[in-house]
Design a protein around this motif. Structure first.
Motif, PDB file in Angstrom:
ATOM      1  N   ILE A   1       0.851  -1.184   0.000  1.00 23.66           N
ATOM      2  CA  ILE A   1       0.000   0.000   0.000  1.00 23.66           C
ATOM      3  C   ILE A   1       0.892   1.241   0.000  1.00 23.66           C
ATOM      4  O   ILE A   1       1.774   1.395   0.857  1.00 23.66           O
ATOM      5  CB  ILE A   1      -0.981  -0.011   1.193  1.00 23.66           C
ATOM      6  CG1 ILE A   1      -1.905   1.218   1.131  1.00 23.66           C
ATOM      7  CG2 ILE A   1      -0.279  -0.132   2.537  1.00 23.66           C
ATOM      8  CD1 ILE A   1      -3.069   1.151   2.111  1.00 23.66           C
ATOM      9  N   VAL A   2       0.700   2.084  -0.991  1.00 24.06           N
ATOM     10  CA  VAL A   2       1.472   3.318  -1.149  1.00 24.06           C
ATOM     11  C   VAL A   2       0.527   4.474  -0.832  1.00 24.06           C
ATOM     12  O   VAL A   2      -0.517   4.624  -1.476  1.00 24.06           O
ATOM     13  CB  VAL A   2       2.038   3.433  -2.576  1.00 24.06           C
ATOM     14  CG1 VAL A   2       2.824   4.724  -2.737  1.00 24.06           C
ATOM     15  CG2 VAL A   2       2.926   2.231  -2.887  1.00 24.06           C
ATOM     16  N   TYR A   3       0.867   5.279   0.146  1.00 30.42           N
ATOM     17  CA  TYR A   3      -0.056   6.284   0.680  1.00 30.42           C
ATOM     18  C   TYR A   3       0.727   7.541   1.053  1.00 30.42           C
ATOM     19  O   TYR A   3       1.963   7.557   1.011  1.00 30.42           O
ATOM     20  CB  TYR A   3      -0.775   5.733   1.912  1.00 30.42           C
ATOM     21  CG  TYR A   3       0.153   5.295   3.030  1.00 30.42           C
ATOM     22  CD1 TYR A   3       0.512   6.167   4.058  1.00 30.42           C
ATOM     23  CD2 TYR A   3       0.693   4.008   3.043  1.00 30.42           C
ATOM     24  CE1 TYR A   3       1.373   5.774   5.070  1.00 30.42           C
ATOM     25  CE2 TYR A   3       1.567   3.603   4.049  1.00 30.42           C
ATOM     26  CZ  TYR A   3       1.898   4.489   5.063  1.00 30.42           C
ATOM     27  OH  TYR A   3       2.767   4.110   6.066  1.00 30.42           O
ATOM     28  N   HIS A   4      -0.001   8.594   1.417  1.00 32.11           N
ATOM     29  CA  HIS A   4       0.702   9.757   1.944  1.00 32.11           C
ATOM     30  C   HIS A   4       0.418   9.912   3.431  1.00 32.11           C
ATOM     31  O   HIS A   4      -0.588   9.423   3.952  1.00 32.11           O
ATOM     32  CB  HIS A   4       0.336  11.044   1.178  1.00 32.11           C
ATOM     33  CG  HIS A   4      -1.065  11.527   1.397  1.00 32.11           C
ATOM     34  ND1 HIS A   4      -1.961  11.734   0.370  1.00 32.11           N
ATOM     35  CD2 HIS A   4      -1.743  11.888   2.524  1.00 32.11           C
ATOM     36  CE1 HIS A   4      -3.107  12.174   0.851  1.00 32.11           C
ATOM     37  NE2 HIS A   4      -2.990  12.281   2.162  1.00 32.11           N
ATOM     38  N   LYS A   5       1.321  10.587   4.096  1.00 30.58           N
ATOM     39  CA  LYS A   5       1.151  10.950   5.507  1.00 30.58           C
ATOM     40  C   LYS A   5       1.727  12.341   5.713  1.00 30.58           C
ATOM     41  O   LYS A   5       2.405  12.877   4.832  1.00 30.58           O
ATOM     42  CB  LYS A   5       1.829   9.934   6.426  1.00 30.58           C
ATOM     43  CG  LYS A   5       3.346   9.854   6.296  1.00 30.58           C
ATOM     44  CD  LYS A   5       3.900   8.747   7.174  1.00 30.58           C
ATOM     45  CE  LYS A   5       5.430   8.669   7.103  1.00 30.58           C
ATOM     46  NZ  LYS A   5       6.088   9.800   7.737  1.00 30.58           N
TER      47      LYS A   5
ATOM     48  N   VAL B   1       5.263   3.692   1.967  1.00 30.87           N
ATOM     49  CA  VAL B   1       4.812   2.387   1.485  1.00 30.87           C
ATOM     50  C   VAL B   1       4.973   1.356   2.596  1.00 30.87           C
ATOM     51  O   VAL B   1       5.932   1.392   3.366  1.00 30.87           O
ATOM     52  CB  VAL B   1       5.596   1.955   0.226  1.00 30.87           C
ATOM     53  CG1 VAL B   1       7.088   1.892   0.493  1.00 30.87           C
ATOM     54  CG2 VAL B   1       5.096   0.618  -0.314  1.00 30.87           C
ATOM     55  N   ASP B   2       3.989   0.463   2.691  1.00 29.79           N
ATOM     56  CA  ASP B   2       4.039  -0.644   3.636  1.00 29.79           C
ATOM     57  C   ASP B   2       3.366  -1.857   3.020  1.00 29.79           C
ATOM     58  O   ASP B   2       2.606  -1.737   2.046  1.00 29.79           O
ATOM     59  CB  ASP B   2       3.336  -0.269   4.954  1.00 29.79           C
ATOM     60  CG  ASP B   2       4.186   0.642   5.819  1.00 29.79           C
ATOM     61  OD1 ASP B   2       5.285   0.211   6.209  1.00 29.79           O
ATOM     62  OD2 ASP B   2       3.762   1.778   6.094  1.00 29.79           O
ATOM     63  N   GLU B   3       3.622  -3.021   3.610  1.00 29.38           N
ATOM     64  CA  GLU B   3       3.014  -4.236   3.087  1.00 29.38           C
ATOM     65  C   GLU B   3       1.551  -4.311   3.495  1.00 29.38           C
ATOM     66  O   GLU B   3       1.164  -3.935   4.609  1.00 29.38           O
ATOM     67  CB  GLU B   3       3.764  -5.475   3.582  1.00 29.38           C
ATOM     68  CG  GLU B   3       3.320  -6.740   2.881  1.00 29.38           C
ATOM     69  CD  GLU B   3       4.284  -7.902   3.036  1.00 29.38           C
ATOM     70  OE1 GLU B   3       4.086  -8.928   2.356  1.00 29.38           O
ATOM     71  OE2 GLU B   3       5.240  -7.776   3.823  1.00 29.38           O
ATOM     72  N   LEU B   4       0.728  -4.809   2.575  1.00 32.64           N
ATOM     73  CA  LEU B   4      -0.711  -4.985   2.776  1.00 32.64           C
ATOM     74  C   LEU B   4      -0.982  -6.488   2.769  1.00 32.64           C
ATOM     75  O   LEU B   4      -0.657  -7.174   1.790  1.00 32.64           O
ATOM     76  CB  LEU B   4      -1.483  -4.288   1.656  1.00 32.64           C
ATOM     77  CG  LEU B   4      -3.001  -4.254   1.743  1.00 32.64           C
ATOM     78  CD1 LEU B   4      -3.457  -3.390   2.923  1.00 32.64           C
ATOM     79  CD2 LEU B   4      -3.588  -3.715   0.444  1.00 32.64           C
TER      80      LEU B   4
END
Length: 716
Positions: free
Chosen positions: A286-290, A306-309
């Protein structure tokens, strides 16, 4: 994407986030490293051939209104930025490229879709033979692919993401502020034209509990996983949720473990959301913003992570664990070791952020930690500034890569090298550079122990010498695509004159004199011309002041260029407000609210009890209020300062409130106004003096100014 049009902005006021007063220090960052060095949001990740691409909203200026950009990489570790060539609309010069998505069509072409709210909240489409452009319009007459009011009246068409099913059909999902607008929307993209939506429908609100925006569809087995973002993109409540169904149109059932991605306990991941998903070798990421840290006011200085989903089964997602080691499976880099990693560094200065919320140092060592959440930032925005890296031994240097704070603006600089730290030779001269990029890649072949990077100038006024990472290599290596942007025709930014621009004292005049034209004794000269009801008067204590009703004093010379964009400033007033309202009451303005109205493009000092009581920028998410509202019908010294990083409001010599800001002040055709903004917001009361500087006074200077300009000489 978050608040994007004025008629919607007011709805966000109820979500205003009030920060606590406990100071936050250095961030524990060991396992949480943003993927990209810079401010980008709403990421869409795709893999075309052997290259990864991330298309994103360019953040941190005028409500996320930066250039259309793409990042690309072959190893998922070293990412390269490129500004894409996207044509504008005929009716308006595009500056909003929000929440992009891209599809590879059956014809081998690439189809890019952006949201924009300048001509209604629409999704526009473009086509190219490559994933990076140049792009051509899908509809030459500027007809949107998904128009505002689709699928129903008043529905804003933003945040579109496209999903290709196993049978080749392509579905679009879109919507923002959906908790106000009755749920998300779904429709089928016409595969022939790639520019029309068929059978658009609303997804009922109850099928996606606690929604906000950012729909994303994926498929696991026979289940359609509809993911979305909830909470508010401006604060820690933002999160990722999901529902699932047996068909692309639903009906959808809320999933387990929601929210699957949210602000974690130590806030190393703060306000995560608006994501996309990469599938690689049977694993999902999962590629997201923070939000950045320290967090910039308004929450629109976001960074891509990015982190594993992980799926429990085809319809159930586990909660995301930020910094999970599974991410290492993506890294396949053949780039040689970075010789600068963890070495000793020194700098001409570094910024120490001290505010009511933070006590944080932008240390020189942060430029060599290969971490995209930290940077070296100079002590102020004066130039030149330099950073020196000690590699510990004399070695061969063939390549230096530098990631400046803003990938979309150019920096002018030079690199020097030395064996002993005393005798320096030129490695590369970029003193006339006008091309933006990240990283900036400079090749040579030298023997050296020390490298000195000197930042000479920046494209935009008020930007700091600031570096996410500087990397040094003793051998060359291939970089993907080898793209270079076009030279900019703007800048460099105008420097501060470090002077008092405006100085006006009512005590210099008698009541018998007219206020039609008041000379400005500050360095920019000119005269303040009376507009409306302004008169010289004495208050009930005998203090001579300008008495404002529905009027203003407007300076007849242009606003100095040193105040544009992120330029530093100080505005100081002695003021007495008989009755303090919840809005308006503008003391001094120097930008036009009406013409731009895009978040941090507007600046003004106010004296009201509302969210923009002290500093007005757009709404409660960007504005600054008074923590302790100054008392009515008494004289107060009110000072607003901005040093390019932190905005502070002082009342009677004491710091009352502060916030981190990045400004994009628009001063073109604007006027410096005392007692009103360009849209009114009239002050009604007494004002004894105004001083304005193009630099930030410190707390000691503020107190000295208060004493030297006091209008009543201790009579009260």
């Amino acid at each position: 994407m978050g608040n994007r049009t004025l008629n919607i902005f007011v709805l966000f006021l109820i979500f205003g986030h009030v920060f606590g007063q406990e100071k936050k220090g250095q961030l524990p960052i060991a396992n949480v490293n943003p993927l990209l060095p810079g401010y980008f949001a709403d990421p869409t990740i795709k893999k075309f051939g052997d290259t990864y691409y991330i298309y994103a909203t360019t953040d941190n200026e005028m409500l996320a209104s930066g250039v259309p950009t793409v990042w690309y990489s072959k190893d998922f570790k070293y990412w390269y930025n490129y500004t894409m060539d996207v044509p504008s609309l005929e009716s308006v010069n595009l500056r909003n490229f929000w929440a992009p998505d891209i599809i590879e069509g059956d014809d081998g072409k690439y189809y890019l879709y952006f949201g924009n709210c300048q001509a209604g909240c629409n999704i526009y489409g473009y086509v190219s033979h490559t994933p990076i452009g140049p792009w051509k319009k899908l509809n030459k007459d500027d007809t949107p692919v998904i128009a505002h009011n689709c699928p129903k009246e008043g529905f804003p068409s933003l945040d579109a993401q496209f999903f290709t099913d196993d049978d080749g059909r392509i579905y679009a999902y879109w919507g923002t502020w959906v908790h106000y607008n009755g749920g998300y929307a779904v429709g089928e993209l016409d595969r022939e034209s790639m520019s029309k939506i068929r059978n658009p429908e609303n997804i009922p609100l109850e099928e996606t509990p606690d929604p906000f925006e950012a729909a994303y569809m994926m498929k696991k087995g026979d289940k359609y996983i509809f993911m979305y973002s909830g909470g508010s993109c401006h604060d820690e409540t933002y999160n990722v949720r999901y529902s699932y169904a047996d068909s692309p149109y639903g009906p959808f059932t809320p999933g387990g473990n929601n929210a699957i991605l949210a602000t974690n306990e130590d806030e190393t991941v703060h306000g995560p959301g608006h994501h996309s998903v990469l599938e690689e070798n049977g694993r999902y990421y999962i590629v997201y913003h923070k939000h950045d840290y320290p967090m910039t006011r308004g929450g629109l200085s976001r960074q891509v992570s990015v982190d594993e989903l992980v799926f429990e089964n085809d319809s159930t997602l586990q909660k995301v664990v930020p910094g999970a080691k599974g991410l290492q499976n993506l890294l396949k880099s053949n780039v040689p070791p970075n010789l600068a990693l963890g070495t000793n560094t020194t700098a001409s200065s570094y910024y120490h952020l001290q505010s009511l919320e933070y006590d944080y140092k932008y240390k020189p060592s942060f430029a060599v930690d290969d971490h995209n959440a930290t940077m070296w930032k100079a002590g102020d925005n004066t130039l030149p500034q330099h950073l020196t890296v000690d590699l510990g031994r004399v070695t061969n240097i063939k390549r230096v890569m530098t990631q400046f704070e803003f990938a979309g603006y150019y920096y002018q600089y030079k690199l020097e090298f030395s064996k002993d730290g005393e005798d320096w030779e030129l490695y590369v001269d970029r003193s006339n550079n006008t091309i933006a990029g990240s990283p900036m890649i400079d090749d040579n072949n030298v023997e050296a122990r020390y490298l000195k990077l000197t930042v000479l100038d920046t494209e935009k006024t008020g930007l700091y010498a600031a570096i996410w990472n500087i990397q040094v290599f003793e051998s060359l290596f291939d970089t993907p695509l080898n793209l270079q942007g076009n030279p900019s025709t703007e800048g460099p930014g105008v420097k501060s004159s470090h002077s008092k621009l405006v100085s006006v004292h009512a005590s210099d005049f008698s009541q018998a004199e007219q206020t039609v034209s008041i000379p400005n004794k500050g360095d920019v000269g000119g005269n303040f011309i009376q507009e409306g009801e302004v008169a010289l008067a004495k208050d009930d204590k005998g203090v001579t002041a300008f008495n404002f009703a529905k009027g203003a004093l407007v300076l007849d010379v242009p606003v100095p260029k040193s105040l544009e964009w992120n330029g530093s400033f100080t505005v100081a007033t002695w003021v007495k407000n008989p009755e303090i309202s919840e809005e308006g009451e503008c003391l001094v303005s120097w930008c036009d609210r009406f013409r731009f109205n895009l978040a941090n493009s507007y600046n003004a000092l106010h004296f009201n009890s509302g969210n923009y009581g002290a500093a007005a920028h757009l709404d409660g998410h960007f504005d600054m209020k008074y923590n302790n509202l100054p008392s009515p019908n008494e004289w107060h010294h009110i000072v607003l300062t901005f040093d390019g990083v932190v905005e502070k409001i002082y009342v009677d010599g004491k710091l009352d409130n502060s916030q981190n800001m990045v400004l994009a002040s628009q001063i073109e055709n604007a006027k410096i106004r005392i007692g009103a903004s360009d849209v009114g917001e009239n002050f009604s009361g007494y004002l004894a003096s105004v001083q304005m500087y193009d630099y930030a006074l410190n707390e000691m200077d503020v107190k000295k100014l208060m004493q030297s300009t006091k209008p009543f000489k201790n009579k009260e």
